[in-house]
Structure formats: structure tokens, C-alpha cells
Design an enzyme around this catalytic site. Sequence first.
Site, PDB file in Angstrom:
ATOM      1  N   GLU A  19       0.871  -1.249   0.058  1.00  0.00           N
ATOM      2  CA  GLU A  19       0.043   0.156   0.067  1.00  0.00           C
ATOM      3  C   GLU A  19       0.872   1.141  -0.100  1.00  0.00           C
ATOM      4  OE1 GLU A  19      -2.987   0.494   3.066  1.00  0.00           O
ATOM      5  OE2 GLU A  19      -3.899   2.372   2.230  1.00  0.00           O
ATOM      6  N   LYS A  48      -9.521 -15.915  14.305  1.00  0.00           N
ATOM      7  CA  LYS A  48      -9.557 -15.187  12.843  1.00  0.00           C
ATOM      8  C   LYS A  48     -11.010 -14.889  12.422  1.00  0.00           C
ATOM      9  CE  LYS A  48      -5.375 -17.844  11.985  1.00  0.00           C
ATOM     10  NZ  LYS A  48      -4.678 -18.866  11.270  1.00  0.00           N
ATOM     11  N   ASP A  63       0.975 -14.658  11.739  1.00  0.00           N
ATOM     12  CA  ASP A  63      -0.240 -15.393  11.132  1.00  0.00           C
ATOM     13  C   ASP A  63      -1.031 -14.009  10.294  1.00  0.00           C
ATOM     14  OD1 ASP A  63      -2.342 -16.457   9.959  1.00  0.00           O
ATOM     15  OD2 ASP A  63      -2.152 -18.062  11.344  1.00  0.00           O
ATOM     16  N   HIS A  87      -2.838  10.207  -1.135  1.00  0.00           N
ATOM     17  CA  HIS A  87      -3.071   9.030  -1.833  1.00  0.00           C
ATOM     18  C   HIS A  87      -2.583   9.425  -3.574  1.00  0.00           C
ATOM     19  CE1 HIS A  87      -5.505   6.205   0.269  1.00  0.00           C
ATOM     20  NE2 HIS A  87      -4.887   6.829   1.220  1.00  0.00           N
TER      21      HIS A  87
END
Lengths: 389, 389, 389, 389
Positions: free
Chosen positions: C89, C218, C293, C384
Amino acid sequence: MPENNEHENPASIRGKTVDDISRRRALTEKITGADLKKIGSFSISPESASKNIENMIGTIQIPVGIAGPLKIKGEYTDGEYYVPLATTEGALVASVNRGMRIIGLSGGARTMVLQDNMTRAPGFRTGSITEARALVRWVEEHYGEVKEKAEATTSHGKLLKIDPFVVGRHVFLRFYFFTGEAMGMNIVTIASEAASNLIAEKTGATLVTMSGNMCVDKKPSAMNLILGRGKHVQAEVVIPETVVAEKLHTTPSKIVDVSYIKNFLGSARSGALGFNAQYANIVAATFLATGQDAAHVVEGSAGITTVEMTKSGDLYVAVSLPSLPVGTVGGGTHVDTQREALNIMGCFGKNSAKKLAEIIGGAVLAGEISLMGAQAAGDLGKAHKSLGR
Amino acid sequence: MPENNEHENPASIRGKTVDDISRRRALTEKITGADLKKIGSFSISPESASKNIENMIGTIQIPVGIAGPLKIKGEYTDGEYYVPLATTEGALVASVNRGMRIIGLSGGARTMVLQDNMTRAPGFRTGSITEARALVRWVEEHYGEVKEKAEATTSHGKLLKIDPFVVGRHVFLRFYFFTGEAMGMNIVTIASEAASNLIAEKTGATLVTMSGNMCVDKKPSAMNLILGRGKHVQAEVVIPETVVAEKLHTTPSKIVDVSYIKNFLGSARSGALGFNAQYANIVAATFLATGQDAAHVVEGSAGITTVEMTKSGDLYVAVSLPSLPVGTVGGGTHVDTQREALNIMGCFGKNSAKKLAEIIGGAVLAGEISLMGAQAAGDLGKAHKSLGR
Amino acid sequence: MPENNEHENPASIRGKTVDDISRRRALTEKITGADLKKIGSFSISPESASKNIENMIGTIQIPVGIAGPLKIKGEYTDGEYYVPLATTEGALVASVNRGMRIIGLSGGARTMVLQDNMTRAPGFRTGSITEARALVRWVEEHYGEVKEKAEATTSHGKLLKIDPFVVGRHVFLRFYFFTGEAMGMNIVTIASEAASNLIAEKTGATLVTMSGNMCVDKKPSAMNLILGRGKHVQAEVVIPETVVAEKLHTTPSKIVDVSYIKNFLGSARSGALGFNAQYANIVAATFLATGQDAAHVVEGSAGITTVEMTKSGDLYVAVSLPSLPVGTVGGGTHVDTQREALNIMGCFGKNSAKKLAEIIGGAVLAGEISLMGAQAAGDLGKAHKSLGR
Amino acid sequence: MPENNEHENPASIRGKTVDDISRRRALTEKITGADLKKIGSFSISPESASKNIENMIGTIQIPVGIAGPLKIKGEYTDGEYYVPLATTEGALVASVNRGMRIIGLSGGARTMVLQDNMTRAPGFRTGSITEARALVRWVEEHYGEVKEKAEATTSHGKLLKIDPFVVGRHVFLRFYFFTGEAMGMNIVTIASEAASNLIAEKTGATLVTMSGNMCVDKKPSAMNLILGRGKHVQAEVVIPETVVAEKLHTTPSKIVDVSYIKNFLGSARSGALGFNAQYANIVAATFLATGQDAAHVVEGSAGITTVEMTKSGDLYVAVSLPSLPVGTVGGGTHVDTQREALNIMGCFGKNSAKKLAEIIGGAVLAGEISLMGAQAAGDLGKAHKSLGR
């Protein structure tokens, strides 16, 4: 200039006598033009409600219907009970009554109270995350002192534990009390306040709010669903396949489907905290009848109904309400009509709060069976039409 | 053998006359040993409640207090209103009344209804995800036909839109109706059922449940918080700093702190759907007084209070209740005492449901101001002690 | 007929050598026509990843940028750290780096780990609500035996407690373990399974699922937000008003507004469990860099940022991540590049898992400051555009 | 004094050439003492990642395994696909691969994209609830103008609709765009900012934050579960009872039980937004392989798995992911290894984003089948032990 015309304001008349009530009502009628004859014509004694209301002008009357017998066996129940339901939702009493009949035909339901406490969670601000942790440690290390301070304010409340929650430099302490036959909010607020003042004094933290919304009082919350508040009530029954067929005109498998699609798929996708058919309806009707706090219907609406086929093809149904706050003393339980309603179920004396919780659990179970059965049979709209619900 | 002894069961006595009620009550007294004199002594006419209850044995009386005047200006309100509150929670009427006085001293509150509809969401099962999508498309392409079918069942309900939600091979259709002065659950259930039967017939899907818990009726849910249900009501007021000091004995900044720590930090960490101080209390008390469905307190407890300092140092407070289901016809609104309570506020005729919603919004605002003010001033426990709450 | 053509299926080639990897990749290229040269050209030794992957064909390379120095002081940190961030990103590393510079100019941040455990919650079915309660009691009464059984499977895991949750006749037992420097899911699963088999055997209950989604592993959940999972990390800093002005080109008050409207009002109304600006971005980038993870970003995204004005007009910012599962041994931490990344921060040896958690906490704090600052200054879109985010 | 020693800070070195990367890495090694040889040895060209990272020092390598073939048929898929999974969780690739084999033996899965958009929700402050409503009305009345302004910033984005949410005097506008093959956050942020500036200018409202957390970007939220974000993907398969027996060593009925108790009862009681077994694992592994934003695993972890017995005793399994943000252009998709991974599945060109979404849906389905099967067979701990997970 309302300050100068207080005689014109019914809400400014003080006093709790019948005469005060009449004057207040008369003034309300005069100002608003409303006729309040029915509100003014009541059978409860204002004394019985003196701690429950200010500025009283009379009473609202909620029709109460009787459902039963509800056959249940629990730790504090064993037998057949008639359950008063105060509601204005047509078809509700009939629906619950039908569920109770099915429970009876199935040999009765099993009920239990798994957990019993009332909570209050003040919120503190400290100067830093370090001080926040220090506050938590202080409480852990001085638990005995805190407990003593809290319990000195009450003859009934017993502090069970304190769960700390830290958010940045803020600390929420969730106090859990056993409060006997009282629902206990009052007891718990006063006891927690005494303890909180001690904690603030000793740690230098600021007690910002006595109710920090981690109680969680009267707001829907995952907290109460997960950890419980008030009584955690469960009730279960196995309904023979033949009873499902004859009385509900459907099959166990169809009711399992309704439960799966409605209570799980629908509730999951809508971000709901209630995985059930209509707990709130029965909780509201029994709460109103017995003088519980109507705003606690919020807590009572959370919970999970489980509907399963047994190996022999019968229908297993259980309800699980982790946060049902009820009592048989204090609050509205002393208002004359509400006291009578409690008497119908013999809910007075030791352990009567748990007894009441178990009976409500059984009534909630009846409501689930009846509504899911109606939906499985495709009868929902019809019931509403014919019974005017 | 309850089936054989039905004369022994008060719940088996049918009929809605005063005599039926008396016989049923007498039998309940006989069986349970409870004295039901007060329940049996009521002033409402059973006829006014005939569609609201089955197996009636009398009424529960909830004391009603008057608060006001509430000075508000909205689309359907403009003036000073007296608000009846039916509750058994001591201190509540006094608390709301105090909030109303502060609103009055601040020049009154602004209220509005942003959205107005009632929803029902049946759940369908199809054979595959492909069929599920086909069902959604069929509804989109036949919206006119569906609307016609739904509206043929009602003279008041107007279908506004249908939102589809697909979960695997299941489809939930959330029907939104405008229902005039009625809260509308009844109208919407019947109309949605007609439409759903058409959809099931045309698409071959199975209508598993008329209420698929995406309505979401009487369960706490993010759905209703996000998308709304019933009326979305808002109310706001700016309270001068001097009024905060004189009447609440605290400062705007302290009340902002209470709101931040209680309504946001506490509610956030507890996974709550209510970011407010006590909406449920005021919603419950006004709902009981005016014949609304008590179980809808669940929906009414969700919402967000915003408390902010203005540039000039005054206190801005707003309440936002996205899912307040209320009506002035149907349900319990026709019971005599409830009708009188509606009359106090002049809530009858066209747009009276929105008027009622705005008044409740104002009362909720009063409750927020008063409770947060009390917490900021450190008075919560004290109020409970002195007023017996 | 894939069964007969297994040589044609790269996923059917077993083995973990470089040659196996090459053959598998070549076959994948042949079948799909894709050129996998870059995937096939890697610098880690397959041995270092042998327990982390099956059917390996090479590696995906995620660019890693360096941010820092991050000046923090905690229980396991004290100094300036450089933090590797693996992300695609654009603008993220620059944003975090800016936040770290502001933290440095503010004298550094304070960090801490409030809680440290890993959980697993198997789900049992019993025959009735009575048996469910009996199971809970059995576990309470045999806690020592259960603990011994669980800990016999591991040299590192220590059972801290078991929280029972009953839903109808089902019981979920949430096991909490301390697992040293390992994130611990593996340890906890195996240890809980041993304990669960004992419990099932002794009580006659059926162990339906070793992971009953009350772990909660999760999935986004209020459970983990409320009770925590992994490390509960906090970090805070006070940014002088002048630094806010010079480096963020805005004011403390505007950043407080952004936090209030974005993190509280917006998150509240959307039914969110994350009351923060961008925890997930920094958690993901540090997790990828250090071999955590990646699916645990779900847990790490929950949490609450608090932004407040100090009395002197400076800006207080704190982050609170109650469920950050991290470790420095096991899982992906032994892959060569990930190990190097851990070495950059000196995260090896005793207490290195908590050290890593504190550093991530500081980096998350930096990310919050930078993004909220940018939004307050009205720069989001610009960033951005210019940085290609 | 870091400002004066910028040559000592690797994060202060600008530039994106290989040489810049080397200097930065060398300096990091020097300061921290860490050996970064493996991080520094990569096969992607820094140019391919130039828009994805700042302060690059090399790459993190995540092992990638191949699973397949995945036989699926959807709107944009039809055939057998090999799916690259980048993960360090041992046993995951094997688990997904097993699920794919079962799907293949069941004749393949059906996949679809039900909805496709990307959202951004700026937050505005107005002066009052009246102004808030006026803002909403202005947007409704000037939708064409707003749309034009937004779309002028992008060649790919098309504004689909705007949902307004009012909280007190604040307004959140949720913009929905179609963004072609791009995931679209970037496009949407810039386009929404242009539109928001217009709205702020015309209405006098203050644009407080371009991202008001009702987007909801990278925070767990009921909003995204209910309304969706990115692609709403579904996949389904019917697994013959014989395949369940032979390959999963269990029965359809036991897997239905696991799903019910784990995905529904456990998730319900824990206040979860994910009613599934392990979406996040497969979403993370495919996202990392294909250059998606790793923080979007948060959105991808939400969703509902439905597991049902068919009339013939086979096993129906479907997955429903309402908020899967994926693209095949932009973001990390242009990094060399990620591009190769996309090529394995032929994910380039028109409709490739939807194709990718369908393939991920199929892989998620495989993961659910395999994990629930393992739990039903009682194999979870065993798999972790033998495969080192």
C-alpha cells in the site's frame, strides 16, 4: 416564564397523597383539555407505589391475561404454574398458552438458573496508561478493603468479583454482586459508588461516571450476551413428534428449518444479538405483570434458542437467556397489582427471585415453541388476522 | 390430565366479557390461593382492550407521572407539552422533569423525524445460489406486481421498497412500508405475507419463515441501528453554560467527558449497540403510557447521543434514535387509559404518530441531559438513595 | 479423471526439496502457461520454511520498507527502534514514518502489555441443560487434573484458566494459556485437545469441535474486543501543540474532532468493532514482515484509539489493542527474511514476544497520529495521489 | 537530535533505485547489527513496486504453495484452476488442496459475484440537525452534479449511489462506486473527496474526515456484513455422502453438527461477525499471493457458511462473503511475483477481478469443507501435529 407560574404546572406540585395526585391530574386536565378519568380511577394504593413514581397523576392499566398451566421442574420450581402476562399485543397470551400446553403434553420442561448477579461498572480517568494499570493493581491488592467498603452500604448485597477493563488511560471496573431477592440495581449502584470513591481517593484517579456503560444497563450489548447480567436462565423440553404433528400441524424438521433460517441465518446477517424468535415479547409481558423494570427488556431480549432433532425424531428445544434481571422485592414488585401477580406464582420469600426467573424461562420457551411452530405451519399472518394481533 | 379438567384451568375459559374475566380470575384465585382483588378492580372497559389480550383476568396498574412542560419545535410539534411517563423506577420522572426544565430554560429543543417506515423480512429457501439470485431478480423485475399484491391487503400501508439479502441459497426480503398513524407491524406482516406467497409461487422457492429476523423485530441488532426501523427521531438543544452551572451544578466540559467515557469508550469496549445514557428508560415509560408495544423498547434503546462544546462554551446535546416504532392507532393505543395519555399530548389524527415520535425524542433528550448532568456532578448514587430509585 | 493423472497435477507432487519445488513449479508453468521465474527465484532456504508450507513452488515477495526511529519506553522496550513494514500500500511506510518522527519530537511514547495469553475454545454437546451444568462443575472440581493433562503436551504452555459458556445443552470451554515467546495457537490446540478428550471421557459429553468459535480465532468478534486474546497492547504519547502545528499542519482540537466523528460516531453507527483509524494497516505490515499469521490481522484490527486535549492544550493519543496475537518463535518467524526482520528490532530471546508487541503498539500509535493528522489537515486524497497509495 | 543526523537514519534516505535500497539496507544493518542479506536478495524489480512502498530495503518472502485443481463454474469461471496460496501456516495448503479434491470429486462448485462496488464514507459536521437534513436533501437534489464531479477525477470509477447516515448534526455519506478491475480504494477516495468538497462548499458544512468509518475500511463491522463492500462472492457444492465417508472419514450429519455448534452457536455467543470456519486463512493466503491489500483480510473474514443435508442425504455447503475487496490492476498486483501468481489463474483483462473473486470464493469453500471435515472426524490436533501447523 414557567418559573413564575409554578402553580400552573402539574409537574411542580409535590406530595404523594391521593389529594396531591388528584390536584395534579386536575391541573393536567385543565391545561391540556384531556379527560383523565380512567387514569385517575385506580385500585392500587399510592403508598404501595410511593417509591416508584414522582408527579403521579394516576395509573396506566395494562390488561393481564393468564396462561398455563406451565409444567416445569427446576432447582426452585416443581409443578404447574399459571403465568400472568401483561400485554397489549393481541394473540400473545394465546400463543404462549399454546406453547405451555405443548410443554405439558411433552411431560414438562426443565429449567435452571446458571448464574446470578447484578453488575455496575463505573468509569475512571487516570493520567496515563501506567496509572491505569496501577489502578487495576491497587484494586487487586486491596480487594478485601474494597469489598468491605462496598458491602458496608447494604445488608443484602455481596460483592462477588470485579473485572477490570482498561481503554487507554481509562479504567472500567465491572462490579458483580449477589443481591438476594432484589433485582439489585439500586443496591449495586450505592455499593459500587462507595467502593469507587475509596478507589478514586486512594489512587488519585477521577471517577468520571458511576455507570460507564460496561454494566451494561439497558443498552443492547455483546458484553451481556457473553458474560451475562442478572440471571442466566435456561429451559428445555423434548416434544414428541406426535405432539408436533397434532398440536402444531407441522414436523420437527420444519421447525428446525425455521430456527436455522430465522434465528441463525437471519440474525447473523443482520448483526443481531438475539438469536431467538420472540424472547422480548414474553420477557416484556412477565416483567410488566410482576413489577420488573420494563427497560430491562433490552437485556432480556438477548439470547440463543437451540432447536434440534433427537435421534428418535422428536424435537428438542432449549432457550438460553444470559442476562435476565429480575427480583421479587424492591422496584415495582410492591405495587399492589404486581404483588398479586407475583402471588399467583407463589414468588415470595427465599429464592423466589430465582423461582421467578425459572418460570419466565419456561414461559419464554413456550413462546418460542408456539411462534416457530406457527411459522413452520405457515400460520403467522393468519394468527395476526384472526386474533387481531 | 389437563385435557379432561379444562374447567379447572382458567386459561381454558374463553370469552371477553366482564363476566368471563371474573370467572377466570376467580378460578385463578382458587387454584393459586392468590388474592387478585386489585388486579380485578380496573377502570378500563374490556371492550377497549378486546383485541389486545386473551384470557384476561384484570389489569396491571403502572403508576404514571407527569413531566413537563417540554418545550419543543419540530415538523409536527410547536409548543409546550406535558409528557405522561408510566414507570416503577423511582427518580425517573423527577429526572426527566429536570431535563425538561433545563430544555425550557435553554429556549426549547428542536425535534424531527428523519425516516418513517415499518419493516418485515420473510426468509426463503431456494435450491441453489443460482436460484437465490434468480429470486432476487424476479422481485426486481416484478416489483409493481409485488407491490400491488402487498397493498391489496391494506388500506393504509404503502410499500416503499424491498431490500434483498442473500445468504447461500437463502433469500431474505426486507419489505419497507409506510403505515400512516399505525406502528404497523400487523399491516406489514399481512401485506408481506401476501407478497411472499406470490413470490414463492412464481419462483418455486419455499417461504420458510414470514419473519426471518432481518426485520429485525424485537431483537437488538446492528441492522436497525444502521438502516433504521420505525421512526428515526432526532432532537437537539444548546444549553447555555450558565444553565449547566446553576441547574446541573457542573460544567459543559464535565458533561462532555461523561458522554465520551460512558457513551463512547464504555459502549465501544462492551460491544454495545446503544451509545447513550438511558434511552431505554424514557422509551419504556412513554411506550407504556401510550399503549406502544413494550417489547419494542429493544429497538428504542439503540441510538447515539452526541454531546459537544459550542464555540461559545455552551453545551450542545443531541439524541438520535434510528429505530423507534410508534403509532397512535392500533395496538394498545385504544385502551382507555393509554388513549387518555395520548390525549394529554394531543396525539390523535393526521401525523400524530410523527408528533408522538418527536415528543418522545424530546423526552429522551431531557433524560440524557439530566442523567449525564447528575453523573458529571457525582450525584447518581445520591439520587437513587433519596428518591428510592 | 484427476485421480489417474496425478503426475499432471503439481499439487500431487510431494517432497520439500528445492528439486521438488522446481518440478512442481515447472509443471504449474506447463499447465497454466504462466511464467513463474520471479516466484521461482528466492533467497530463503526451503528448509527454513519447511513447516510453513506444502506444495511450495517458490515465494511471493512483499516489498519491505523501514520506518523509524520509533522512540518508546515500556516494560520490554527502552530506546529507538527501526520497524520493518511489508506492504504494497503506497504511502503507508511514509505515513507511519511521519508518525514516528512526531513521537520522537514529543519525547517518545510509553508502551505496555496488559495481558498475555492464547485461547482455544472447544465445543461440547451434552444430553441436556442439566448435563451441561454438570460438565461445567466437573471441570471446576477437576481443574488440577485438566491442567495437568493439558500441560503434559507442551513444554512451554501453562494453563491460566478456563471460562465456561453454556448455550442450551452445549458447553464451550475457553482455555487460556501462557505460551512464552510463541504466538501459541499450535500449543494451545494440542493441549486443549488433550484436556478436552479427558473431559469428554469423564463426563460422557461429545466433543463436537476443537475450535468452537469462542476462541475466537480469525473472526471479528466482540469477545476478543472485550476479553482480549494474545497480547493486550497499549501505547500513548503527548504531542505538544507546537509539534501538531508544525509537523501535522493542524491543531489538537481538529484531531480530537476527527477522532470523535470518525472513530466514535462513524464506528458506532456502522456497528463496528474497531474504533480506530487504521490499526489493520500497521498490524498487517508488521505481521507480514515478522512472520506472524496474516489472518490474525482480523484480531489486530479491533481496538480503541483515545484522543484527548490535555489541560495545557497539547494532544494526548493512546492506542489500545486488546487482541494482538504475536510470537518470536514458531510459525513464520523462522523463515529467513522474517527472522532478519525480527533481528532488526532485536526481537529474540526471553520476553521478545512482548517486546515485539510493544514495538507494534508504538508503530500503530504512529499510524494513528499520522492518518488522523492528515485527515484533520484535509490531506487524505492528496497523499493518495502523490504517493500512489 | 535526529533532525541533524539524517544521514544516520535509513528512513531518511529518499529514492527508489536499487542503489538507494542498498544504501538504506546497509545503514539499517549498521545501526541495528542485523544481517539483512536475505531481505536484500530479491527477484522483483524495484520498479514494479515503486508505487507500493517507501524506504524500501528489500523484500519479505512468503512461501507460496499450489493447490488444485479447483473445478468451478461461475459467470467468469469455467474449468479447473490452480490456486497459489502464500502463507506460513503449516497444513493450510494441504487442507485447502484436500477441499479442492473433494469439490472435484463432487462434480465441481458453482460460484458467483452478487454485488460489486467499492465504498468511501466521508463525515461532515453541520450546525444543527436541521442543517444535517438539509445537507442530505441537497445531495439528493443535486445527485447528477455530485456524480459528475466525482467521476471527473477517474476514468474507471462510476458512482452507483450514495447512502446518507445522520447522527445528530453529523452526516456520513457512503459513496458506492464501480471500479472495474481495480479494487478501487484509491479511485474512490479521490473521487469522493472531489464530491465532498463540492458538497461542503455548497452546503456550508465542514468536511471533518474523508474516511468516516462508515466505509468501513479495514475495521470489523456489521455494516459490511449487512450491506457488503467490494465483491459479494458466493460458492456452493453438493458433496455426495460417499465422498464425505471416503475422503473426510465422517458423515454429512456430523459436519452439519460442527457447522451448527461452531459457526452458529459459538459465533453467536461470542458476538462474532464471522459465522464460518476459516475464511480469513484462505482470504489471507490468496490476497498475499495476488497482491491484494493484506489489511482487507478484515473485511474478508466476515461472512456466513451454510451447511445442510440434502433430501438424499448428501452434504450441501455454501460460502457467502459479502465484503471481499479484490482487484487485478493497481495496488500490489503489479509486483512481479504477484503478477505471476495472477497469471497462474489467468486473471488479467476484462472481468478478471470478478474472475479472481470467484476463484477465491471456491478456494474458501474448499477450506471450509476441509476444516469442518477434519473437526467432524476429530482430526484437528492431529493435523497440526503432523503437518507442523
